[in-house]
Design an enzyme around this catalytic site. Structure first.
Site, mmCIF file in Angstrom:
data_model
loop_
_atom_site.group_PDB
_atom_site.id
_atom_site.type_symbol
_atom_site.label_atom_id
_atom_site.label_comp_id
_atom_site.label_asym_id
_atom_site.label_seq_id
_atom_site.Cartn_x
_atom_site.Cartn_y
_atom_site.Cartn_z
ATOM 1 N N ASP A 106 -22.431 22.929 -13.735
ATOM 2 C CA ASP A 106 -21.922 23.987 -12.850
ATOM 3 C C ASP A 106 -22.318 23.661 -11.413
ATOM 4 O O ASP A 106 -23.160 24.327 -10.820
ATOM 5 C CB ASP A 106 -22.510 25.334 -13.290
ATOM 6 C CG ASP A 106 -21.902 26.510 -12.553
ATOM 7 O OD1 ASP A 106 -21.042 26.291 -11.679
ATOM 8 O OD2 ASP A 106 -22.297 27.649 -12.855
ATOM 9 N N SER A 127 -17.925 36.177 -10.415
ATOM 10 C CA SER A 127 -18.406 37.412 -11.033
ATOM 11 C C SER A 127 -19.139 38.353 -10.073
ATOM 12 O O SER A 127 -19.374 39.503 -10.415
ATOM 13 C CB SER A 127 -19.346 37.059 -12.191
ATOM 14 O OG SER A 127 -20.322 36.144 -11.748
ATOM 15 N N ILE A 184 -22.005 38.229 -18.078
ATOM 16 C CA ILE A 184 -22.275 39.120 -19.222
ATOM 17 C C ILE A 184 -23.712 39.641 -19.126
ATOM 18 O O ILE A 184 -24.625 38.875 -18.824
ATOM 19 C CB ILE A 184 -22.153 38.327 -20.565
ATOM 20 C CG1 ILE A 184 -20.847 37.520 -20.645
ATOM 21 C CG2 ILE A 184 -22.372 39.225 -21.774
ATOM 22 C CD1 ILE A 184 -19.610 38.303 -20.851
ATOM 23 N N PRO A 228 -18.313 34.217 -17.046
ATOM 24 C CA PRO A 228 -19.744 34.503 -16.844
ATOM 25 C C PRO A 228 -19.926 35.927 -16.337
ATOM 26 O O PRO A 228 -18.949 36.588 -15.986
ATOM 27 C CB PRO A 228 -20.131 33.504 -15.757
ATOM 28 C CG PRO A 228 -18.882 33.347 -14.945
ATOM 29 C CD PRO A 228 -17.698 33.655 -15.825
ATOM 30 N N ASP A 262 -16.581 19.857 -1.510
ATOM 31 C CA ASP A 262 -16.715 19.024 -0.297
ATOM 32 C C ASP A 262 -15.418 18.239 -0.085
ATOM 33 O O ASP A 262 -14.408 18.485 -0.757
ATOM 34 C CB ASP A 262 -17.932 18.091 -0.485
ATOM 35 C CG ASP A 262 -18.643 17.811 0.831
ATOM 36 O OD1 ASP A 262 -17.946 17.454 1.802
ATOM 37 O OD2 ASP A 262 -19.870 17.934 0.885
ATOM 38 N N LYS A 312 -24.235 25.013 -20.392
ATOM 39 C CA LYS A 312 -23.927 24.818 -18.966
ATOM 40 C C LYS A 312 -25.239 24.671 -18.195
ATOM 41 O O LYS A 312 -26.152 25.473 -18.370
ATOM 42 C CB LYS A 312 -23.142 26.029 -18.450
ATOM 43 C CG LYS A 312 -22.753 25.929 -16.995
ATOM 44 C CD LYS A 312 -21.980 27.163 -16.551
ATOM 45 C CE LYS A 312 -22.881 28.288 -16.098
ATOM 46 N NZ LYS A 312 -23.692 28.032 -14.900
ATOM 47 N N LYS A 357 -20.056 23.471 -8.906
ATOM 48 C CA LYS A 357 -19.085 24.110 -8.006
ATOM 49 C C LYS A 357 -18.736 23.175 -6.852
ATOM 50 O O LYS A 357 -18.902 23.518 -5.672
ATOM 51 C CB LYS A 357 -19.595 25.450 -7.496
ATOM 52 C CG LYS A 357 -19.855 26.454 -8.621
ATOM 53 C CD LYS A 357 -20.240 27.808 -8.118
ATOM 54 C CE LYS A 357 -20.454 28.814 -9.232
ATOM 55 N NZ LYS A 357 -21.696 28.622 -9.999
ATOM 56 N N THR A 381 -16.607 12.557 -0.973
ATOM 57 C CA THR A 381 -17.926 13.017 -1.431
ATOM 58 C C THR A 381 -17.826 13.590 -2.842
ATOM 59 O O THR A 381 -18.667 13.309 -3.703
ATOM 60 C CB THR A 381 -18.478 14.094 -0.448
ATOM 61 O OG1 THR A 381 -18.495 13.525 0.846
ATOM 62 C CG2 THR A 381 -19.866 14.540 -0.832
HETATM 63 P P1 XMP Z 1 -26.297 35.027 -16.055
HETATM 64 O O1 XMP Z 1 -27.772 34.883 -16.095
HETATM 65 O O2 XMP Z 1 -25.834 36.034 -15.077
HETATM 66 O O3 XMP Z 1 -25.819 33.583 -15.552
HETATM 67 O O4 XMP Z 1 -25.698 35.216 -17.430
HETATM 68 C C1 XMP Z 1 -24.496 33.229 -15.294
HETATM 69 C C2 XMP Z 1 -24.413 31.784 -15.014
HETATM 70 O O5 XMP Z 1 -23.081 31.508 -14.661
HETATM 71 C C3 XMP Z 1 -23.033 31.178 -13.290
HETATM 72 N N1 XMP Z 1 -22.014 32.035 -12.747
HETATM 73 C C4 XMP Z 1 -20.884 31.592 -12.402
HETATM 74 N N2 XMP Z 1 -20.464 30.368 -12.476
HETATM 75 N N3 XMP Z 1 -18.455 31.197 -11.598
HETATM 76 C C5 XMP Z 1 -19.233 30.161 -12.062
HETATM 77 O O6 XMP Z 1 -18.791 29.022 -12.091
HETATM 78 C C6 XMP Z 1 -18.849 32.452 -11.517
HETATM 79 O O7 XMP Z 1 -18.137 33.366 -11.126
HETATM 80 C C7 XMP Z 1 -20.142 32.637 -11.937
HETATM 81 N N4 XMP Z 1 -20.850 33.718 -12.020
HETATM 82 C C8 XMP Z 1 -22.022 33.315 -12.514
HETATM 83 C C9 XMP Z 1 -24.335 31.464 -12.655
HETATM 84 O O8 XMP Z 1 -24.600 30.570 -11.598
HETATM 85 C C10 XMP Z 1 -25.245 31.284 -13.837
HETATM 86 O O9 XMP Z 1 -25.523 29.909 -14.038
#
Ligand code: XMP
Length: 250
Positions: free
Chosen positions: A80, A138, A205, A203, A85, A48, A82, A89
């Site tokens: 990723d 998260s 972890i 995500p 808009d 990702k 997200k 767009t």
């Molecule tokens: P870490 O370093 O915390 O990174 O393992 C996590 C990665 O995931 C993304 N992230 C999310 N992406 N929904 C998402 O689409 C979420 O709830 C979320 N939480 C974390 C974060 O930006 C990073 O790339």
């Protein structure tokens, strides 16, 4: 992804994230991302990419090179972004990321369907790519939006925003939903709705406090892991260790 996850016996999606590098050091950042990918690819089922790399490296420069490498390793590449808009767009955003080779992108269901997400799903279906929706993020503040109480549009009954998003993911035929590993009880509730039809990506972890085994037991199919791997002194070893721990816990 499903085939790769089976073959590699890994449900880990590597979040290829790094801290800020000054723009003059872009080449160093690209080299670092390539090195981590090289060290980690055997232990993950997808990669990702986030703004951490798109902003400094450029979509059609460094990032596209990385996407090509990711594909050469037999892995899927998820953007990723997200998307959040208006539809017109969103459509252009999706077209650019798919043109750069991304297999799927992450979008925010808060924008709704008509003139919101529909154009992305239309493009994705035409190009046979994926759309993954956020369902419950998260971080702590997720409760303010994803956790708020709403009235179901069809039944009028009081429900939670994230449960409504899970139902929409089914209705819209999404390719996945994101639910934070920091909220295993939400993973369980959302899994009750989605079952095996729409996979949960989790995500949060490690650094954010979520535990891999707990998220998987609650119903997550894929674990998104960034800093626990990318910032480890030996990213390859960190990924291998996590992969082994997950296998043993299953
Ligand atoms: P870490 O370093 O915390 O990174 O393992 C996590 C990665 O995931 C993304 N992230 C999310 N992406 N929904 C998402 O689409 C979420 O709830 C979320 N939480 C974390 C974060 O930006 C990073 O790339």
């Amino acid at each position: 992804m499903e085939e790769t996850a089976k073959k590699k016996e890994s449900s880990i999606v590597l979040a290829l994230d790094f801290p800020f590098h000054s723009p003059e050091n872009r080449e160093k950042l690209l080299a670092k991302a390539q090195d981590v990918l090289e060290a980690v690819h055997s232990y993950v089922c997808a990669v990702k990419i986030n703004h951490h790399l798109v902003l400094p490296l450029g979509t059609f420069d460094g990032v596209q090179q990385l996407v090509t490498r990711i594909h050469e390793k037999g892995l899927c590449a998820i953007m990723d972004c997200k998307v959040n808009d208006i539809g017109a767009t969103n459509q252009v955003i999706a077209e650019y990321y798919y043109a750069a080779g991304f297999d799927a992108l992450i979008a925010n269901p808060f924008i709704g369907w008509e003139e919101g997400l529909k154009p992305i799903f239309d493009i994705a279906r035409k190009l046979q790519r994926g759309v993954i929706l956020l369902a419950y993020m998260s971080h702590k503040g997720a409760s303010e939006g994803y956790g708020q109480k709403i009235y179901d549009e069809e039944t009028g009954a009081k429900t939670a925003q994230y449960l409504s998003f899970a139902k929409k993911a089914l209705k819209w035929n999404a390719d996945g939903v994101v639910v934070g590993a920091t909220y295993p009880e939400k993973i369980r509730e959302i899994h009750e709705i989605l079952r095996e039809k729409v996979p949960i990506y989790s995500p949060g972890i490690g650094v954010q406090g979520g535990a891999a085994e707990t998220a998987l037991k609650a119903g997550a199919r894929y674990l998104i892991v960034g800093r626990d791997i990318t910032l480890a002194p030996q990213p390859g070893e960190a990924a291998e260790k996590l992969c082994l721990a997950i296998k043993q816990a299953r």
